[in-house]
Design a protein around this motif. Structure first.
Motif, PDB file in Angstrom:
ATOM      1  N   GLU A  90       0.827  -1.206   0.000  1.00 44.85           N
ATOM      2  CA  GLU A  90       0.000   0.000   0.000  1.00 44.85           C
ATOM      3  C   GLU A  90       0.859   1.252   0.000  1.00 44.85           C
ATOM      4  OE1 GLU A  90      -3.857  -1.819   2.404  1.00 44.85           O
ATOM      5  OE2 GLU A  90      -2.497  -0.419   3.381  1.00 44.85           O
ATOM      6  N   GLY A  91       1.956   1.208   0.776  1.00 47.63           N
ATOM      7  CA  GLY A  91       2.819   2.384   0.853  1.00 47.63           C
ATOM      8  C   GLY A  91       3.458   2.705  -0.479  1.00 47.63           C
ATOM      9  N   ALA A  92       3.828   1.664  -1.218  1.00 44.61           N
ATOM     10  CA  ALA A  92       4.487   1.900  -2.502  1.00 44.61           C
ATOM     11  C   ALA A  92       3.564   2.603  -3.477  1.00 44.61           C
ATOM     12  CB  ALA A  92       4.972   0.577  -3.082  1.00 44.61           C
ATOM     13  N   GLY A  93       2.260   2.376  -3.341  1.00 44.49           N
ATOM     14  CA  GLY A  93       1.328   2.989  -4.270  1.00 44.49           C
ATOM     15  C   GLY A  93       0.568   4.149  -3.678  1.00 44.49           C
ATOM     16  N   GLY A  94       0.837   4.485  -2.417  1.00 46.84           N
ATOM     17  CA  GLY A  94       0.092   5.526  -1.741  1.00 46.84           C
ATOM     18  C   GLY A  94       0.833   6.848  -1.727  1.00 46.84           C
ATOM     19  N   TYR A  95       0.197   7.818  -1.094  1.00 46.10           N
ATOM     20  CA  TYR A  95       0.779   9.150  -0.979  1.00 46.10           C
ATOM     21  C   TYR A  95       0.796   9.550   0.496  1.00 46.10           C
ATOM     22  CZ  TYR A  95      -0.156   9.493  -5.998  1.00 46.10           C
ATOM     23  OH  TYR A  95      -0.190   9.269  -7.351  1.00 46.10           O
ATOM     24  N   ARG A  96       1.960   9.905   0.995  1.00 45.73           N
ATOM     25  CA  ARG A  96       2.090  10.425   2.351  1.00 45.73           C
ATOM     26  C   ARG A  96       2.440  11.906   2.222  1.00 45.73           C
ATOM     27  NH1 ARG A  96       6.624   6.613   4.695  1.00 45.73           N
ATOM     28  NH2 ARG A  96       7.540   7.389   2.755  1.00 45.73           N
ATOM     29  N   LEU A  97       1.453  12.738   2.525  1.00 46.68           N
ATOM     30  CA  LEU A  97       1.585  14.177   2.276  1.00 46.68           C
ATOM     31  C   LEU A  97       1.771  14.928   3.589  1.00 46.68           C
ATOM     32  CD1 LEU A  97      -1.446  14.522  -0.175  1.00 46.68           C
ATOM     33  CD2 LEU A  97       0.928  13.939  -0.742  1.00 46.68           C
ATOM     34  N   LEU A 141       7.636  10.916   5.084  1.00 48.10           N
ATOM     35  CA  LEU A 141       6.642  11.521   4.210  1.00 48.10           C
ATOM     36  C   LEU A 141       7.162  11.483   2.778  1.00 48.10           C
ATOM     37  CD1 LEU A 141       5.807  14.709   6.344  1.00 48.10           C
ATOM     38  CD2 LEU A 141       4.346  12.692   6.070  1.00 48.10           C
ATOM     39  N   ASP A 142       6.240  11.504   1.830  1.00 47.15           N
ATOM     40  CA  ASP A 142       6.631  11.509   0.421  1.00 47.15           C
ATOM     41  C   ASP A 142       6.758  12.917  -0.146  1.00 47.15           C
ATOM     42  OD1 ASP A 142       6.613   8.688   0.254  1.00 47.15           O
ATOM     43  OD2 ASP A 142       4.441   8.700  -0.014  1.00 47.15           O
ATOM     44  N   PHE A 143       5.839  13.808   0.255  1.00 50.43           N
ATOM     45  CA  PHE A 143       5.819  15.155  -0.311  1.00 50.43           C
ATOM     46  C   PHE A 143       5.566  16.186   0.781  1.00 50.43           C
ATOM     47  CE2 PHE A 143       4.595  12.357  -3.783  1.00 50.43           C
ATOM     48  CZ  PHE A 143       5.459  12.780  -4.794  1.00 50.43           C
ATOM     49  N   ALA A 144       6.168  17.340   0.602  1.00 52.25           N
ATOM     50  CA  ALA A 144       5.966  18.474   1.497  1.00 52.25           C
ATOM     51  C   ALA A 144       5.319  19.603   0.715  1.00 52.25           C
ATOM     52  CB  ALA A 144       7.301  18.952   2.084  1.00 52.25           C
ATOM     53  N   PRO A 274      14.699  13.404  -3.935  1.00 47.38           N
ATOM     54  CA  PRO A 274      14.961  12.983  -5.318  1.00 47.38           C
ATOM     55  C   PRO A 274      15.235  11.492  -5.457  1.00 47.38           C
ATOM     56  CG  PRO A 274      16.802  14.254  -4.442  1.00 47.38           C
ATOM     57  CD  PRO A 274      15.685  14.384  -3.460  1.00 47.38           C
ATOM     58  N   GLU A 275      15.618  10.830  -4.370  1.00 46.30           N
ATOM     59  CA  GLU A 275      15.866   9.392  -4.423  1.00 46.30           C
ATOM     60  C   GLU A 275      14.824   8.626  -3.608  1.00 46.30           C
ATOM     61  OE1 GLU A 275      19.857   8.768  -3.140  1.00 46.30           O
ATOM     62  OE2 GLU A 275      20.737   9.852  -4.824  1.00 46.30           O
ATOM     63  N   GLY A 276      13.760   9.294  -3.213  1.00 40.95           N
ATOM     64  CA  GLY A 276      12.728   8.656  -2.424  1.00 40.95           C
ATOM     65  C   GLY A 276      11.827   7.772  -3.259  1.00 40.95           C
ATOM     66  N   ARG A 277      10.988   6.995  -2.572  1.00 44.82           N
ATOM     67  CA  ARG A 277      10.129   6.028  -3.256  1.00 44.82           C
ATOM     68  C   ARG A 277       9.087   6.700  -4.147  1.00 44.82           C
ATOM     69  NH1 ARG A 277       5.504   3.937   0.974  1.00 44.82           N
ATOM     70  NH2 ARG A 277       4.548   5.974   1.276  1.00 44.82           N
ATOM     71  N   ALA A 278       8.752   7.969  -3.849  1.00 50.35           N
ATOM     72  CA  ALA A 278       7.680   8.640  -4.585  1.00 50.35           C
ATOM     73  C   ALA A 278       8.198   9.630  -5.618  1.00 50.35           C
ATOM     74  CB  ALA A 278       6.753   9.359  -3.598  1.00 50.35           C
ATOM     75  N   GLY A 280       9.141   9.342  -8.564  1.00 49.69           N
ATOM     76  CA  GLY A 280       8.583   9.141  -9.893  1.00 49.69           C
ATOM     77  C   GLY A 280       7.169   9.668 -10.052  1.00 49.69           C
ATOM     78  N   ARG A 281       6.509   9.974  -8.924  1.00 49.14           N
ATOM     79  CA  ARG A 281       5.145  10.496  -8.991  1.00 49.14           C
ATOM     80  C   ARG A 281       5.083  11.987  -8.721  1.00 49.14           C
ATOM     81  NH1 ARG A 281       2.442   7.054  -4.676  1.00 49.14           N
ATOM     82  NH2 ARG A 281       4.578   6.803  -3.965  1.00 49.14           N
ATOM     83  N   ALA A 282       6.237  12.637  -8.658  1.00 47.55           N
ATOM     84  CA  ALA A 282       6.275  14.067  -8.344  1.00 47.55           C
ATOM     85  C   ALA A 282       5.521  14.896  -9.379  1.00 47.55           C
ATOM     86  CB  ALA A 282       7.722  14.541  -8.227  1.00 47.55           C
ATOM     87  N   ALA A 283       5.653  14.540 -10.656  1.00 50.86           N
ATOM     88  CA  ALA A 283       4.971  15.311 -11.697  1.00 50.86           C
ATOM     89  C   ALA A 283       3.457  15.244 -11.523  1.00 50.86           C
ATOM     90  CB  ALA A 283       5.376  14.787 -13.081  1.00 50.86           C
TER      91      ALA A 283
END
Length: 316
Positions: A90-97, A141-144, A274-278, A280-283
């Motif tokens: 779930e974490g690999a496909g989820g978003y932690r904001l 977290l994936d994104f700030a 830049p090397e985090g799991r997410a 590739g989903r930044a765009a």
């Protein structure tokens, strides 16, 4: 020899089967191999676990103790493994904001949930931009989604990738019956005698505001630092004026006005490792964040008849 999970599984299999032969078949082992393994286990534990007879095997007192523990440990480890696999999937496909307070984070969650139904989305909010950035840098977290004043560098600038989502001029919020409410634009110096209110934060906005006031020829006499709802209330009752941006929806009893020359600018930023799991989903996240900002801006502008927008400064 250290006791391992496979040893506990062997003990349980022997007890359940009642014989070494049947247990070996269930485990997919040769009977001599299982017998040799049992002897090693018994030596490691200091005594016999089973009594052997022509009818099969029966646990000893030590065997009962070990078997009781095994029946607790093995299901717990199995459950742990299943939860870990599920969490990783779930974490690999989820978003932690992570973000500071304001409408953009909520709108981003809504857009991700609508476009990717079933994908987990979790949030963490804080007044501290640095705390949010540290969470991304540490992989929690994936994104700030934060904001900075003017051209100031974002937190963890050397570790995270940051992209500007949008920038808003900072406006002033006034009570609807304020003497200056009918004006279409205000010079900051005209507000020299006012008390002010804004939300807390550990960025440089407070310093930038103080510097802008000094350039305008005054020092704020009073600044109430409190939560967004309290800031709005203090403005509504005429106790203070507030600083605001374009992404906060219109509020009854309040008008907003631009400041001459836009002395303060607020930049909305999205950051990720830049090397985090997410990475590739930044765009995708950036696209939705910019859409959330545009929608909030259009909503605010569409509901106001006078120039200016509502957004408590410091809340992203």
């Amino acid at each position: 020899m250290d006791l391992e999970l496979r040893h506990l599984k062997a003990i349980r299999a022997i007890a359940d089967a009642g014989s070494l032969t049947r247990a070996a078949t269930a485990l997919g082992l040769a009977q001599p191999a299982l017998s040799a393994q049992l002897k090693r286990i018994e030596r490691a534990l200091g005594g016999a676990l089973f009594e052997r007879s022509r009818e099969g095997v029966r646990t000893t007192a030590l065997g009962d103790l070990v078997l009781d523990r095994a029946r607790v440990v093995l299901p717990a480890v199995c459950e742990l493994q299943e939860e870990a696999v599920r969490f990783a999937r779930e974490g690999a496909g989820g978003y932690r904001l992570g973000g500071t307070h304001g409408p953009l984070l909520g709108s981003l969650v809504d857009r991700l949930a609508r476009t990717e139904p079933g994908t987990p989305v979790t949030t963490h909010t804080s007044w501290s931009e640095r705390e949010i950035a540290r969470g991304v840098a540490a992989g929690r977290l994936d994104f700030a989604l934060v904001g900075v004043c003017g051209e100031s560098a974002p937190p963890e600038a050397g570790r995270l990738a940051w992209t500007e989502v949008a920038r808003d001029p900072v406006y002033v919020m006034l009570a609807a019956d304020h003497p200056l409410a009918s004006r279409t634009e205000l010079d900051l110096a005209e507000l020299a005698v006012e008390a002010w209110t804004d939300v807390p934060g550990d960025g440089c906005f407070g310093d930038c505001f103080a510097a802008a006031c000094v350039r305008a020829g005054f020092t704020p006499a009073c600044v109430y630092e409190t939560d967004t709802a309290s800031c709005v209330h203090l403005v509504q009752v005429g106790r203070a004026v507030g600083l605001c941006r374009a992404t906060f929806p219109p509020t009854p009893g309040i008008v907003t006005r631009p400041l001459t020359g836009a002395p303060l600018i607020w930049r909305h930023l999205l950051g990720w490792h830049p090397e985090g799991r997410a990475a590739g989903r930044a765009a995708t996240v950036l696209h939705h964040t910019r859409a959330a900002h545009a929608a909030a801006l259009a909503h605010s502008a569409g509901l106001l008849t006078a120039p200016g927008h509502n957004a408590v400064a410091g809340a992203d």
